[in-house]
Enzyme design. Sequence first.
Site, short mmCIF file in Angstrom:
data_model
loop_
_atom_site.label_atom_id
_atom_site.label_comp_id
_atom_site.label_asym_id
_atom_site.label_seq_id
_atom_site.Cartn_x
_atom_site.Cartn_y
_atom_site.Cartn_z
N ARG A 63 0.87 -1.33 -0.01
CA ARG A 63 -0.02 -0.07 0.03
C ARG A 63 1.02 1.20 -0.08
O ARG A 63 1.92 1.24 0.61
CB ARG A 63 -0.93 0.02 1.17
CG ARG A 63 -1.94 -1.26 1.10
CD ARG A 63 -2.95 -1.13 2.38
NE ARG A 63 -3.96 0.12 2.41
CZ ARG A 63 -3.57 1.30 3.14
NH1 ARG A 63 -2.66 1.20 3.96
NH2 ARG A 63 -4.53 2.19 2.97
N LYS A 127 5.25 -6.23 12.32
CA LYS A 127 4.61 -6.72 11.09
C LYS A 127 5.12 -7.97 10.57
O LYS A 127 6.27 -8.15 10.29
CB LYS A 127 4.90 -5.79 9.93
CG LYS A 127 4.33 -6.00 8.78
CD LYS A 127 4.14 -4.65 7.85
CE LYS A 127 3.29 -5.09 6.43
NZ LYS A 127 3.18 -4.14 5.53
N ARG A 260 -1.08 4.60 12.16
CA ARG A 260 0.30 4.26 12.92
C ARG A 260 0.01 4.50 14.36
O ARG A 260 -0.83 5.38 14.79
CB ARG A 260 1.42 5.30 12.48
CG ARG A 260 1.84 5.03 11.00
CD ARG A 260 2.52 6.25 10.61
NE ARG A 260 2.85 6.31 8.99
CZ ARG A 260 3.35 7.40 8.39
NH1 ARG A 260 3.97 8.09 8.97
NH2 ARG A 260 3.51 7.15 7.07
#
Length: 263
Positions: A63, A127, A260
Amino acid sequence: MSDRTDQELARLKAQLGPVAARFDADLLETCPSTSSLLLDRAAAGAPSGAVLWALEQTAGRGRRGRAWVARPEASLTFSLLWRFQPGTRLSGLSLAAGLAVAQALEGLGARGIALKWPNDIWLDGRKLGGILIELHQSGARTAAVIGIGLNLAPPAPGDVLDQPVAGLSESSAVSTDPVVALAAVLASLATTLDLFERQGFAVLRDAWQARHALQDQPVRLVDDSGEAEGLCRGVDAEGALMLERDGLLVRVLGGDVSLRRRG
């Protein structure tokens, strides 16, 4: 097709068992982007359930223009083509796909799996993987190419990263064999996408919320128009993010938005 790819595809079919008939998988040693190639195949009439898996991906897309590069033996990168019936509401599709991935990994024994809106899979706050969905219209039907990248191993020394990254090998998963992981994720996607097509994201919302990494935490939203801060209050029945600002809830739709943790 090489002997290696033949063997891996045979293993995948065996691992999928009774749901193997729902998928038409192809394996490439290397390619720029599985999603780009599968979009081309979708336009040429590839069937729903077509899977393109690459051992190495050199120009994968994430993205907001980010790259997703897969290292052989350390990553699982593939794209799945799924054709929806006319009239299917696709709001929340990326969240549904993320939930399917999380449940598959949990089924392999992984603990600490969480989801970050709208398309990230986390392991213990780092992640682990990501999802990129691209749509193709053919008449009244919409096809989704669901691109998924998972780190099977942690980053190598010297890798340049823009955020903390984890590998499945750091979890309690019983296997990091890419064939085992791919079969588990595909089977989970089939079940979840069937349910999503019939009932929409609303029926999956509670399960997604139970794995929400940033629930009630201060966050910062970034898009092309600027930034906004608030408290992350989860998602609604269509998968929109609910951001609390000055005591009011603001509904944030998906798109080219980055979420975030603030701080």
